[in-house]
Design an enzyme around this catalytic site. Structure first.
Site, PDB file in Angstrom:
ATOM      1  CD  GLU A 129      -2.999  -1.333   2.258  1.00  0.00           C
ATOM      2  OE1 GLU A 129      -2.909  -0.347   2.919  1.00  0.00           O
ATOM      3  OE2 GLU A 129      -3.642  -2.337   2.284  1.00  0.00           O
ATOM      4  CG  HIS A 170     -15.209  -7.815   6.621  1.00  0.00           C
ATOM      5  ND1 HIS A 170     -15.017  -7.186   7.744  1.00  0.00           N
ATOM      6  CD2 HIS A 170     -14.240  -7.876   5.843  1.00  0.00           C
ATOM      7  CE1 HIS A 170     -13.963  -6.717   7.402  1.00  0.00           C
ATOM      8  NE2 HIS A 170     -13.461  -6.876   6.348  1.00  0.00           N
ATOM      9  CG  HIS A 171     -14.071 -14.233   7.637  1.00  0.00           C
ATOM     10  ND1 HIS A 171     -14.065 -15.463   7.075  1.00  0.00           N
ATOM     11  CD2 HIS A 171     -15.461 -14.267   8.135  1.00  0.00           C
ATOM     12  CE1 HIS A 171     -14.940 -16.199   7.252  1.00  0.00           C
ATOM     13  NE2 HIS A 171     -16.028 -15.476   7.773  1.00  0.00           N
ATOM     14  CD  GLU A 172      -9.261  -7.138   9.145  1.00  0.00           C
ATOM     15  OE1 GLU A 172      -9.531  -6.210   8.510  1.00  0.00           O
ATOM     16  OE2 GLU A 172      -8.159  -7.491   9.486  1.00  0.00           O
ATOM     17  CD  GLU A 201      -8.109   1.004   2.677  1.00  0.00           C
ATOM     18  OE1 GLU A 201      -9.090   0.206   3.059  1.00  0.00           O
ATOM     19  OE2 GLU A 201      -7.016   0.365   3.122  1.00  0.00           O
ATOM     20  CD  GLU A 205      -6.189  -3.006   0.474  1.00  0.00           C
ATOM     21  OE1 GLU A 205      -6.902  -1.893   0.824  1.00  0.00           O
ATOM     22  OE2 GLU A 205      -5.924  -3.852   1.450  1.00  0.00           O
ATOM     23  CG  HIS A 238      -9.354  -5.412   1.228  1.00  0.00           C
ATOM     24  ND1 HIS A 238      -9.150  -4.327   1.261  1.00  0.00           N
ATOM     25  CD2 HIS A 238     -10.057  -6.013   0.331  1.00  0.00           C
ATOM     26  CE1 HIS A 238     -10.190  -3.945   0.472  1.00  0.00           C
ATOM     27  NE2 HIS A 238     -10.451  -4.982  -0.468  1.00  0.00           N
ATOM     28  CD  GLU A 239      -5.598  -5.184   4.956  1.00  0.00           C
ATOM     29  OE1 GLU A 239      -6.386  -6.229   5.243  1.00  0.00           O
ATOM     30  OE2 GLU A 239      -5.935  -4.153   4.346  1.00  0.00           O
TER      31      GLU A 239
HETATM   32  C1  NOJ Z   1      -8.518  -2.525   5.542  1.00  0.00           C
HETATM   33  C2  NOJ Z   1      -9.114  -2.727   4.231  1.00  0.00           C
HETATM   34  O1  NOJ Z   1      -8.336  -2.558   3.171  1.00  0.00           O
HETATM   35  C3  NOJ Z   1     -10.577  -2.284   4.431  1.00  0.00           C
HETATM   36  O2  NOJ Z   1     -11.314  -2.347   3.241  1.00  0.00           O
HETATM   37  C4  NOJ Z   1     -11.233  -2.493   5.692  1.00  0.00           C
HETATM   38  O3  NOJ Z   1     -12.442  -1.956   5.710  1.00  0.00           O
HETATM   39  C5  NOJ Z   1     -10.454  -2.465   6.682  1.00  0.00           C
HETATM   40  N1  NOJ Z   1      -9.297  -3.132   6.779  1.00  0.00           N
HETATM   41  C6  NOJ Z   1     -11.214  -3.357   8.029  1.00  0.00           C
HETATM   42  O4  NOJ Z   1     -11.129  -4.726   7.679  1.00  0.00           O
HETATM   43 CA    CA Z   2      -5.871  -1.872   3.119  1.00  0.00          CA
END
Ligand code: NOJ
Ligand code: CA
Length: 665
Positions: free
Chosen positions: A177, A378-380, A473, A467, A448-449
């Site tokens: 990023e 969504h899985h953060e 963002e 991503e 993402h990441e």
């Molecule tokens: C970073 C991600 O790029 C973003 O899309 C997401 O909303 C946040 N993390 C939270 O998971």
């Molecule tokens: Ca990100």
């Protein structure tokens, strides 16, 4: 849409050659591209193996060392002789499940050299020459003296032959990023791939890797003098780069080569260097656009965690499902639906099956299905891999039961256990295991990441998009992305694969929420990003209230996110790019510029001869400017045909899209 099968597999045979005659101790062999312009040559000189690359007899890479060094194993970078050379021609056409083109040709010349050490230990180097670039990989079979291994260094060099203009981001073992820099190669220190260059003679090349499987991600370090980049793999916490049991087959090291920047974009070398589809029934893999409970959190309107401003409520989600159903948008992403966001950043933060009390997951999923829409789960993980791996089976099973067909994963934060990097071998294994697990549950992924794409979506087409970029963002909570950013991405990050950039913000300045942040484009450029930054899951990122009754939203409704044909009409990296894409008989043109206004004329000779088209043009208003007047835009409809010349005017930081629909005959 497309069947996941090889349509033709014309020639793919192996031919064993006698060992080539030795000229002194120098042995040379090469792979030549089908069009005869590009060659990758291997030389063994004084026991060391070097490759070089030519295009039309110009040397693009001079003799560059090959080799691998292992802990307590014989060094595999010297003492070689050539034992055997085999070759084959590959010529096949295959149909991707989704992508930029309905069918892809895979045509190359492959040469495999078996190198042998005095001890009898062997290592293969496989060379491939395509019309659009070259690739090579190492392959070490299971043999006495090579059963398990710990790689301490991949010695691969890329000896470039000039101080090329280079577009690059720094080698960061955890993130891609970053903003791209344009410098001379001499100013580069350590870079991530893809790294793209233009030579003095206007040849474009980009170094990357394909089929990154059970290996560490590659970064490149520049030698202090000269124009050589050296492989620098992302390490394990103990410094080892790659560990495992034989056989060891490395990712392909790739050098895409083209006469124009557009030639790089049109290349399919990444996918061609990966295995055919591993999923038998791909009918559940369907590209779609999506809206989401997402931008609101980034601009500070909503929160992920429970509270007065909680975004992921049943009420908000229902409204979004209704909106998606009304406008033919396939998916609704909901972030902040599950418990744990209060603890984001610490270990064991997230629960992947327990919704917050104001989010009725079961009934919302049923409501979405009833409306012909899919929730996107969504899985953060917050980087907490052990916890995620422990819970992911149950989490995917829950989503599958509820008919949730796509999941966005996230790895924001340092990796647990500490010491691991996002791009090391351990994480490469993790990311892959999640793709395979998702496929078992018929789930499409948006990561993402992530680890960078390396063409694996050919094999695992449920790995839709990711991503791995400084995306939209950043406009919400940093200096943002300058106008030129998106004119570089197609020629760098996107050479690796599709991008979840999340375009489509119409409220460019969102002053109501964050007066000091903004998007650095015009509104028309936001539309053009749907054509330029393709993705099989493509977001309409803004708050849905900013789309309601907005005439420009008609374009987002209409634009496909899966294509039959794609071409770059014109481009200068970092300045402007114009891409045309076809879906069925409809064509879409997307053109974007950096901070400079520009005017172009394009012959519409890609349209079918003798057919009249209605062209709907979404352009910057004559007074538009990304900084002072970003909203100004015009929508016009005109009749055109294949002999029409289209004039395109782009405002500073602007863009334009045109949608061509055939009306007769
Ligand atoms: C970073 C991600 O790029 C973003 O899309 C997401 O909303 C946040 N993390 C939270 O998971
Ligand atoms: Ca990100």
């Amino acid at each position: 849409m497309h069947a996941c099968i090889l349509s033709t597999l014309c020639i793919a045979f192996a031919l064993c050659l006698a060992p080539p005659p030795a000229g002194g101790n120098e042995i040379i062999t090469s792979a030549l591209s089908p069009d005869g312009r590009t060659a990758i040559r291997l030389v063994v000189r004084s026991g060391r193996a070097y490759y070089s690359v030519t295009r039309d007899d110009r040397i693009l890479l001079d003799d560059s060392l090959l080799g691998l060094l292992f802990q307590e194993r014989e060094p595999l970078n010297r003492g070689f002789t050539v034992l055997r050379v085999t070759e084959r021609q590959i010529d096949e056409t295959w149909e991707p499940v989704w992508g930029t083109d309905a069918s892809v040709q895979n045509r190359c010349h492959e040469v495999t050299l078996t190198l042998v050490k005095g001890s009898g230990l062997t290592m293969d180097v496989i060379l491939r020459a395509y019309d659009d670039g070259v690739a090579f990989r190492y392959s070490i079979p299971d043999q006495d003296g090579f059963r398990s291994f710990e790689l301490i260094s991949e010695e691969t060099e890329f000896c470039l032959t000039g101080d090329h203009t280079t577009w690059w981001i720094p080698a960061d073992f955890d993130s891609y990023e970053h903003l791209y820099r344009e410098t001379r190669l001499a100013e580069v220190e350590a870079v991530a791939t893809p790294v793209t260059m233009r030579t003095e003679e206007d040849i474009y090349l980009s170094i990357h890797e394909a089929n990154l499987t059970d290996y560490a991600g590659m970064t490149l370090r520049k030698t202090p003098v000269g124009s050589t980049l050296v492989c620098d793999l992302v390490p394990w916490p103990d410094g080892i780069k790659v560990r495992g049991d034989a056989p060891l087959v490395t990712p392909w090291r790739t050098i895409q080569i083209a006469d124009t920047p557009g030639g790089l974009v049109e290349s399919h070398i990444m996918e061609n260097l990966n295995d055919p589809c591993a999923i038998k029934d791909c009918s559940w893999i369907q590209p779609m656009k999506y809206v989401g409970i997402w931008w609101g959190m980034h601009i500070g309107k909503d929160t992920w965690h429970q509270g007065e401003r909680h975004g992921a409520t049943s009420v908000n989600t229902r409204a979004m499902i209704d909106f998606a159903a009304e406008h033919g948008i396939g998916g609704v992403l909901v972030e902040g639906w599950n418990t744990g966001w209060e603890r984001w950043g610490s270990a064991d933060a997230f629960d992947y099956t327990t919704p917050y009390p104001d989010f009725d997951l079961e009934s919302l999923a049923a409501y979405a299905t009833e409306k012909g829409v899919s929730l996107i789960g969504h899985h953060e993980t917050g980087g907490d891999i052990p916890t995620y791996e422990e819970r992911v089976d149950e989490a995917f099973a829950l989503y599958e039961r509820l008919g949730i067909r796509a999941v966005k994963t996230g790895y924001a934060g340092g990796i647990f256990p500490r010491g691991h990097y996002h791009h090391g071998q351990w994480m490469v294994r993790h990311y892959r295991s999640i793709v395979e697990k998702a496929a078992e549950h018929r789930i499409m992924l948006d990561v993402h990441e992530p680890i960078k794409p390396t063409g694996l979506s050919r094999t695992w087409p449920n790995m839709m998009t990711r991503e791995g970029v400084r995306g939209m963002e950043y406009n919400a909570w940093s200096d943002g992305n300058p106008p030129e950013h998106t004119t570089i991405l197609p020629f760098t990050r996107m050479l690796a694969g599709p991008l979840d950039y999340t375009p489509g913000v119409f409220d460019i300045t969102f002053d109501q929420y964050k007066p000091n942040n903004r998007v650095h484009t015009t509104l028309a450029k936001q539309l053009a990003l749907y054509v330029v930054l393709e993705s099989p899951l493509q977001m309409a990122a803004d708050l849905i209230e900013n789309y309601e009754d907005h005439p420009a939203f008609a374009f987002i409704r209409r634009v496909p996110c899966d294509w039959d044909e794609s071409r770059v009409l014109d481009a200068a990296i970092g300045d402007h790019v114009t891409i045309i894409r076809r879906r069925g008989r409809e064509w879409f043109l997307g053109s974007i510029t950096d901070e400079d206004p520009r005017t172009f004329e394009f012959a519409l000779d890609f349209l079918e001869d003798g057919v009249t088209y209605v062209a709907t043009v979404y352009s910057d208003g004559s007074d538009a400017h990304w900084s002072t007047n970003p909203q100004s835009h015009e929508i016009q409809t005109v009749e055109v045909d294949a002999v029409t010349t289209l004039k395109v005017h782009l405002a500073a930081g602007g863009g334009q899209v045109v949608c061509f629909v055939p009306v007769s005959p």
